[in-house]
Motif scaffolding. Sequence first.
Motif, PDB file in Angstrom:
ATOM      1  N   THR A  43      12.654 -14.156  -5.539  1.00 24.71           N
ATOM      2  CA  THR A  43      12.314 -15.269  -5.718  1.00 24.71           C
ATOM      3  C   THR A  43      13.584 -16.476  -6.494  1.00 24.71           C
ATOM      4  OG1 THR A  43      11.034 -15.316  -7.544  1.00 24.71           O
ATOM      5  CG2 THR A  43      10.387 -15.198  -5.781  1.00 24.71           C
ATOM      6  N   GLY A  44      13.899 -17.661  -6.291  1.00 21.67           N
ATOM      7  CA  GLY A  44      14.386 -18.813  -7.058  1.00 21.67           C
ATOM      8  C   GLY A  44      14.897 -20.115  -6.894  1.00 21.67           C
ATOM      9  N   ARG A  45      15.241 -20.958  -7.500  1.00 20.12           N
ATOM     10  CA  ARG A  45      15.679 -21.840  -7.316  1.00 20.12           C
ATOM     11  C   ARG A  45      16.353 -22.660  -7.110  1.00 20.12           C
ATOM     12  NH1 ARG A  45      14.479 -27.340 -10.740  1.00 20.12           N
ATOM     13  NH2 ARG A  45      13.844 -28.719  -8.190  1.00 20.12           N
ATOM     14  N   ILE A  46      16.931 -23.203  -6.119  1.00 19.58           N
ATOM     15  CA  ILE A  46      18.000 -23.991  -6.132  1.00 19.58           C
ATOM     16  C   ILE A  46      18.584 -25.007  -6.374  1.00 19.58           C
ATOM     17  CG2 ILE A  46      20.998 -23.949  -4.006  1.00 19.58           C
ATOM     18  CD1 ILE A  46      19.507 -22.216  -2.881  1.00 19.58           C
ATOM     19  N   VAL A 127      22.943 -10.951  -7.528  1.00 22.30           N
ATOM     20  CA  VAL A 127      21.929 -10.536  -7.901  1.00 22.30           C
ATOM     21  C   VAL A 127      22.214  -9.734  -8.241  1.00 22.30           C
ATOM     22  CG1 VAL A 127      19.834 -10.468  -8.293  1.00 22.30           C
ATOM     23  CG2 VAL A 127      21.066 -12.733  -6.125  1.00 22.30           C
ATOM     24  N   TYR A 128      21.955  -9.178  -9.910  1.00 21.86           N
ATOM     25  CA  TYR A 128      21.551  -8.167 -10.151  1.00 21.86           C
ATOM     26  C   TYR A 128      20.404  -8.079 -10.820  1.00 21.86           C
ATOM     27  CZ  TYR A 128      27.274  -7.009  -9.999  1.00 21.86           C
ATOM     28  OH  TYR A 128      27.851  -6.385  -9.085  1.00 21.86           O
ATOM     29  N   PHE A 129      19.864  -7.182 -11.393  1.00 21.50           N
ATOM     30  CA  PHE A 129      18.618  -6.763 -11.964  1.00 21.50           C
ATOM     31  C   PHE A 129      18.894  -6.473 -14.011  1.00 21.50           C
ATOM     32  CE2 PHE A 129      18.646  -5.884  -7.449  1.00 21.50           C
ATOM     33  CZ  PHE A 129      17.905  -6.041  -6.968  1.00 21.50           C
ATOM     34  N   THR A 151      24.565 -15.397 -15.291  1.00 24.14           N
ATOM     35  CA  THR A 151      23.746 -16.222 -14.454  1.00 24.14           C
ATOM     36  C   THR A 151      23.557 -15.222 -13.416  1.00 24.14           C
ATOM     37  OG1 THR A 151      26.234 -16.137 -13.842  1.00 24.14           O
ATOM     38  CG2 THR A 151      24.799 -18.130 -15.433  1.00 24.14           C
ATOM     39  N   LEU A 152      23.969 -13.813 -13.301  1.00 23.82           N
ATOM     40  CA  LEU A 152      23.609 -13.082 -12.315  1.00 23.82           C
ATOM     41  C   LEU A 152      22.930 -12.303 -12.208  1.00 23.82           C
ATOM     42  CD1 LEU A 152      27.700 -12.124 -11.363  1.00 23.82           C
ATOM     43  CD2 LEU A 152      26.328 -14.172 -10.229  1.00 23.82           C
ATOM     44  N   LEU A 153      22.003 -12.365 -13.804  1.00 26.80           N
ATOM     45  CA  LEU A 153      20.857 -11.114 -13.733  1.00 26.80           C
ATOM     46  C   LEU A 153      19.283 -12.105 -12.909  1.00 26.80           C
ATOM     47  CD1 LEU A 153      22.048 -10.193 -17.042  1.00 26.80           C
ATOM     48  CD2 LEU A 153      22.091  -9.344 -14.846  1.00 26.80           C
ATOM     49  N   ALA A 154      18.911 -10.960 -12.283  1.00 27.54           N
ATOM     50  CA  ALA A 154      17.291 -12.087 -11.582  1.00 27.54           C
ATOM     51  C   ALA A 154      16.312 -11.288 -13.370  1.00 27.54           C
ATOM     52  CB  ALA A 154      17.429 -11.143 -10.546  1.00 27.54           C
ATOM     53  N   ARG A 155      15.456 -11.650 -13.495  1.00 23.48           N
ATOM     54  CA  ARG A 155      14.969 -11.457 -14.749  1.00 23.48           C
ATOM     55  C   ARG A 155      13.547 -11.351 -13.569  1.00 23.48           C
ATOM     56  NH1 ARG A 155      18.049 -10.712 -18.692  1.00 23.48           N
ATOM     57  NH2 ARG A 155      19.426 -12.758 -18.867  1.00 23.48           N
ATOM     58  N   PRO A 156      12.358 -10.118 -14.176  1.00 19.64           N
ATOM     59  CA  PRO A 156      11.369 -10.096 -14.073  1.00 19.64           C
ATOM     60  C   PRO A 156      10.403 -10.850 -13.760  1.00 19.64           C
ATOM     61  CG  PRO A 156      11.885  -8.895 -15.636  1.00 19.64           C
ATOM     62  CD  PRO A 156      12.911  -9.135 -15.390  1.00 19.64           C
ATOM     63  N   GLU A 157       9.389 -11.067 -12.644  1.00 20.28           N
ATOM     64  CA  GLU A 157       7.972 -12.451 -13.439  1.00 20.28           C
ATOM     65  C   GLU A 157       7.456 -12.507 -13.808  1.00 20.28           C
ATOM     66  OE1 GLU A 157       9.554 -17.180 -11.541  1.00 20.28           O
ATOM     67  OE2 GLU A 157       8.322 -15.814 -10.176  1.00 20.28           O
ATOM     68  N   ALA A 158       6.968 -10.942 -12.277  1.00 17.77           N
ATOM     69  CA  ALA A 158       5.634 -10.269 -12.620  1.00 17.77           C
ATOM     70  C   ALA A 158       5.917  -8.761 -11.693  1.00 17.77           C
ATOM     71  CB  ALA A 158       4.789 -11.243 -11.663  1.00 17.77           C
ATOM     72  N   TRP A 162      11.060 -10.668  -8.854  1.00 19.59           N
ATOM     73  CA  TRP A 162      12.459 -11.314  -9.405  1.00 19.59           C
ATOM     74  C   TRP A 162      12.597 -12.424  -9.436  1.00 19.59           C
ATOM     75  CZ3 TRP A 162      14.886  -7.634 -12.449  1.00 19.59           C
ATOM     76  CH2 TRP A 162      13.828  -6.481 -13.129  1.00 19.59           C
ATOM     77  N   ARG A 163      13.491 -13.466 -10.327  1.00 25.50           N
ATOM     78  CA  ARG A 163      13.469 -14.351  -9.894  1.00 25.50           C
ATOM     79  C   ARG A 163      15.285 -14.397 -10.453  1.00 25.50           C
ATOM     80  NH1 ARG A 163      10.712 -19.051  -9.189  1.00 25.50           N
ATOM     81  NH2 ARG A 163      11.866 -20.866  -9.832  1.00 25.50           N
ATOM     82  N   LEU A 164      15.893 -15.419  -9.227  1.00 21.86           N
ATOM     83  CA  LEU A 164      17.484 -15.755  -9.823  1.00 21.86           C
ATOM     84  C   LEU A 164      17.644 -17.511  -9.719  1.00 21.86           C
ATOM     85  CD1 LEU A 164      20.079 -14.757 -11.037  1.00 21.86           C
ATOM     86  CD2 LEU A 164      20.641 -14.734  -9.065  1.00 21.86           C
ATOM     87  N   ASP A 165      17.342 -17.937 -10.384  1.00 23.70           N
ATOM     88  CA  ASP A 165      17.484 -19.457 -10.287  1.00 23.70           C
ATOM     89  C   ASP A 165      18.767 -19.804  -9.788  1.00 23.70           C
ATOM     90  OD1 ASP A 165      15.008 -20.218 -10.312  1.00 23.70           O
ATOM     91  OD2 ASP A 165      15.005 -20.758 -11.727  1.00 23.70           O
ATOM     92  N   ILE A 166      19.420 -20.679  -8.344  1.00 26.30           N
ATOM     93  CA  ILE A 166      21.059 -20.320  -8.578  1.00 26.30           C
ATOM     94  C   ILE A 166      21.304 -22.276  -9.147  1.00 26.30           C
ATOM     95  CG2 ILE A 166      22.777 -20.597  -6.763  1.00 26.30           C
ATOM     96  CD1 ILE A 166      21.502 -17.855  -7.051  1.00 26.30           C
TER      97      ILE A 166
END
Length: 179
Positions: A43-46, A127-129, A151-158, A162-166
């Motif tokens: 997931t993420g938000r642009i 998107v890297y983990f 800015t390229l690292l998705a973070r665990p949200e649950a 994984w979440r990466l905002d753009i």
Amino acid sequence: MTAATASQTAGPYWHMIDFPEWADLLRPDGPNAGVQGERITLTGRITDGDGAACADALVEIWQAGPDGRYSPGFHGFGRCASDADGQFRFTTLKPGPVPGPGNATQAPHIALTIFARGLMKHVTTRVYFADEPRNAEDPILALVPAPRRGTLLARPEAPGTWRLDIRLQGADETVFLDI
């Protein structure tokens, strides 16, 4: 003689090419039915340079399968439109490490492309983990200045999410690749 016309950006015509089911790479009737691997949600938000939501973006992903191969055994393409708050969401399998330049191995990643109003050309990133030990040796990630890699690292949200905002421009702009 024909008069010159202004350049036009692409869109927002996403409703003509957005098939919501394409955001779920694991749908029962889809090409990956039965493929085994670690199920994840990305997931993420642009947002734009002012931090406002990009509510009319189209997001595409491309990835290797859990075995680290781009093969007919795993259909790694997905597409979804952002919602009114700029959010996107994909269901897929976590990719495996893939061969890189020379004899290097690239860390598991997902290529992500954004098409949006105001962009003359789409932008592409990865998107890297965040918890992946192979990130330290990834030859592409190593090209990104250390302070900007986050800015390229998705973070665990649950668990499994994984979440990466753009951020398309401005402070904390996401690193985009020139491909």
